[in-house]
Design a protein around this motif. Structure first.
Motif, PDB file in Angstrom:
ATOM      1  N   GLU A   8      49.384  42.014  33.426  1.00  0.00           N
ATOM      2  CA  GLU A   8      49.201  43.329  34.036  1.00  0.00           C
ATOM      3  C   GLU A   8      50.527  44.076  34.074  1.00  0.00           C
ATOM      4  O   GLU A   8      51.577  43.497  34.357  1.00  0.00           O
ATOM      5  CB  GLU A   8      48.653  43.175  35.459  1.00  0.00           C
ATOM      6  CG  GLU A   8      47.212  42.729  35.495  1.00  0.00           C
ATOM      7  CD  GLU A   8      46.667  42.713  36.902  1.00  0.00           C
ATOM      8  OE1 GLU A   8      47.067  43.568  37.715  1.00  0.00           O
ATOM      9  OE2 GLU A   8      45.841  41.833  37.180  1.00  0.00           O
ATOM     10  N   GLY A   9      50.482  45.355  33.761  1.00  0.00           N
ATOM     11  CA  GLY A   9      51.682  46.181  33.800  1.00  0.00           C
ATOM     12  C   GLY A   9      52.480  46.176  32.506  1.00  0.00           C
ATOM     13  O   GLY A   9      53.485  46.863  32.404  1.00  0.00           O
ATOM     14  N   VAL A  10      52.061  45.388  31.513  1.00  0.00           N
ATOM     15  CA  VAL A  10      52.758  45.332  30.230  1.00  0.00           C
ATOM     16  C   VAL A  10      51.816  45.912  29.174  1.00  0.00           C
ATOM     17  O   VAL A  10      50.724  45.389  28.961  1.00  0.00           O
ATOM     18  CB  VAL A  10      53.156  43.889  29.854  1.00  0.00           C
ATOM     19  CG1 VAL A  10      53.857  43.854  28.510  1.00  0.00           C
ATOM     20  CG2 VAL A  10      54.032  43.277  30.931  1.00  0.00           C
ATOM     21  N   ASP A  11      52.229  47.012  28.555  1.00  0.00           N
ATOM     22  CA  ASP A  11      51.351  47.648  27.577  1.00  0.00           C
ATOM     23  C   ASP A  11      51.461  46.996  26.205  1.00  0.00           C
ATOM     24  O   ASP A  11      52.373  46.225  25.927  1.00  0.00           O
ATOM     25  CB  ASP A  11      51.621  49.151  27.484  1.00  0.00           C
ATOM     26  CG  ASP A  11      53.016  49.484  26.983  1.00  0.00           C
ATOM     27  OD1 ASP A  11      53.866  48.588  26.918  1.00  0.00           O
ATOM     28  OD2 ASP A  11      53.235  50.658  26.645  1.00  0.00           O
ATOM     29  N   ASN A  12      50.503  47.309  25.364  1.00  0.00           N
ATOM     30  CA  ASN A  12      50.456  46.708  24.032  1.00  0.00           C
ATOM     31  C   ASN A  12      51.667  47.074  23.191  1.00  0.00           C
ATOM     32  O   ASN A  12      52.127  46.272  22.376  1.00  0.00           O
ATOM     33  CB  ASN A  12      49.167  47.109  23.310  1.00  0.00           C
ATOM     34  CG  ASN A  12      47.964  46.382  23.851  1.00  0.00           C
ATOM     35  OD1 ASN A  12      48.073  45.286  24.374  1.00  0.00           O
ATOM     36  ND2 ASN A  12      46.797  47.005  23.738  1.00  0.00           N
ATOM     37  N   GLU A  13      52.208  48.276  23.360  1.00  0.00           N
ATOM     38  CA  GLU A  13      53.383  48.687  22.585  1.00  0.00           C
ATOM     39  C   GLU A  13      54.597  47.826  22.943  1.00  0.00           C
ATOM     40  O   GLU A  13      55.376  47.446  22.072  1.00  0.00           O
ATOM     41  CB  GLU A  13      53.702  50.161  22.808  1.00  0.00           C
ATOM     42  CG  GLU A  13      54.854  50.671  21.989  1.00  0.00           C
ATOM     43  CD  GLU A  13      54.690  50.464  20.487  1.00  0.00           C
ATOM     44  OE1 GLU A  13      55.717  50.201  19.816  1.00  0.00           O
ATOM     45  OE2 GLU A  13      53.562  50.552  19.983  1.00  0.00           O
ATOM     46  N   ARG A  16      54.118  44.551  21.131  1.00  0.00           N
ATOM     47  CA  ARG A  16      54.429  44.679  19.695  1.00  0.00           C
ATOM     48  C   ARG A  16      55.929  44.768  19.453  1.00  0.00           C
ATOM     49  O   ARG A  16      56.465  44.143  18.539  1.00  0.00           O
ATOM     50  CB  ARG A  16      53.743  45.922  19.116  1.00  0.00           C
ATOM     51  CG  ARG A  16      52.302  45.703  18.813  1.00  0.00           C
ATOM     52  CD  ARG A  16      51.737  46.882  18.020  1.00  0.00           C
ATOM     53  NE  ARG A  16      50.383  47.096  18.452  1.00  0.00           N
ATOM     54  CZ  ARG A  16      49.987  48.010  19.340  1.00  0.00           C
ATOM     55  NH1 ARG A  16      50.835  48.856  19.854  1.00  0.00           N
ATOM     56  NH2 ARG A  16      48.732  48.099  19.679  1.00  0.00           N
ATOM     57  N   ARG A  17      56.617  45.549  20.276  1.00  0.00           N
ATOM     58  CA  ARG A  17      58.064  45.712  20.136  1.00  0.00           C
ATOM     59  C   ARG A  17      58.774  44.376  20.359  1.00  0.00           C
ATOM     60  O   ARG A  17      59.677  44.006  19.610  1.00  0.00           O
ATOM     61  CB  ARG A  17      58.547  46.775  21.124  1.00  0.00           C
ATOM     62  CG  ARG A  17      59.921  47.301  20.878  1.00  0.00           C
ATOM     63  CD  ARG A  17      60.262  48.499  21.757  1.00  0.00           C
ATOM     64  NE  ARG A  17      59.874  48.343  23.158  1.00  0.00           N
ATOM     65  CZ  ARG A  17      58.947  49.102  23.765  1.00  0.00           C
ATOM     66  NH1 ARG A  17      58.314  50.052  23.123  1.00  0.00           N
ATOM     67  NH2 ARG A  17      58.654  48.905  25.041  1.00  0.00           N
ATOM     68  N   ALA A  18      58.347  43.639  21.378  1.00  0.00           N
ATOM     69  CA  ALA A  18      58.947  42.331  21.668  1.00  0.00           C
ATOM     70  C   ALA A  18      58.708  41.371  20.514  1.00  0.00           C
ATOM     71  O   ALA A  18      59.620  40.646  20.098  1.00  0.00           O
ATOM     72  CB  ALA A  18      58.373  41.761  22.966  1.00  0.00           C
ATOM     73  N   MET A  19      57.506  41.359  19.980  1.00  0.00           N
ATOM     74  CA  MET A  19      57.194  40.460  18.864  1.00  0.00           C
ATOM     75  C   MET A  19      58.034  40.787  17.639  1.00  0.00           C
ATOM     76  O   MET A  19      58.537  39.888  16.969  1.00  0.00           O
ATOM     77  CB  MET A  19      55.703  40.524  18.520  1.00  0.00           C
ATOM     78  CG  MET A  19      54.813  39.939  19.589  1.00  0.00           C
ATOM     79  SD  MET A  19      55.190  38.222  19.991  1.00  0.00           S
ATOM     80  CE  MET A  19      54.794  37.441  18.451  1.00  0.00           C
ATOM     81  N   ILE A  46      62.262  39.001  25.732  1.00  0.00           N
ATOM     82  CA  ILE A  46      61.052  39.126  26.552  1.00  0.00           C
ATOM     83  C   ILE A  46      61.383  39.746  27.898  1.00  0.00           C
ATOM     84  O   ILE A  46      60.693  40.670  28.352  1.00  0.00           O
ATOM     85  CB  ILE A  46      60.359  37.758  26.712  1.00  0.00           C
ATOM     86  CG1 ILE A  46      59.818  37.298  25.346  1.00  0.00           C
ATOM     87  CG2 ILE A  46      59.249  37.821  27.742  1.00  0.00           C
ATOM     88  CD1 ILE A  46      59.343  35.865  25.318  1.00  0.00           C
ATOM     89  N   GLU A  47      62.440  39.280  28.543  1.00  0.00           N
ATOM     90  CA  GLU A  47      62.822  39.843  29.832  1.00  0.00           C
ATOM     91  C   GLU A  47      63.158  41.324  29.700  1.00  0.00           C
ATOM     92  O   GLU A  47      62.798  42.130  30.560  1.00  0.00           O
ATOM     93  CB  GLU A  47      64.000  39.070  30.415  1.00  0.00           C
ATOM     94  CG  GLU A  47      63.616  37.704  30.911  1.00  0.00           C
ATOM     95  CD  GLU A  47      64.813  36.890  31.379  1.00  0.00           C
ATOM     96  OE1 GLU A  47      65.966  37.347  31.200  1.00  0.00           O
ATOM     97  OE2 GLU A  47      64.576  35.797  31.920  1.00  0.00           O
ATOM     98  N   ASP A  48      63.855  41.688  28.634  1.00  0.00           N
ATOM     99  CA  ASP A  48      64.227  43.086  28.410  1.00  0.00           C
ATOM    100  C   ASP A  48      63.003  43.963  28.208  1.00  0.00           C
ATOM    101  O   ASP A  48      62.949  45.074  28.743  1.00  0.00           O
ATOM    102  CB  ASP A  48      65.150  43.170  27.175  1.00  0.00           C
ATOM    103  CG  ASP A  48      65.620  44.578  26.921  1.00  0.00           C
ATOM    104  OD1 ASP A  48      66.116  45.224  27.863  1.00  0.00           O
ATOM    105  OD2 ASP A  48      65.498  45.032  25.775  1.00  0.00           O
TER     106      ASP A  48
END
Length: 51
Positions: A8-13, A16-19, A46-48
């Protein structure tokens, strides 16, 4: 929440950016026999992204 849903609170973008950043970090260390620090680098990415 299933394992495929983002927290929750983490969007799909952000996911994708993290991946993309994680894959780039892994690719950068692919040539190394012992890719030291990759886990710390992935954790920092991931933390960033989720902050």
């Amino acid at each position: 929440m299933s394992q495929t849903d983002p927290p929750e609170g983490v969007d799909n973008e952000a996911i994708r950016r993290a991946m993309r950043r994680i894959l780039q970090a892994e690719e950068d260390k692919l040539h190394m026999d012992l890719p030291r620090g990759i886990n710390d680098e992935i954790e920092a990415i991931i933390e960033d992204e989720i902050k």
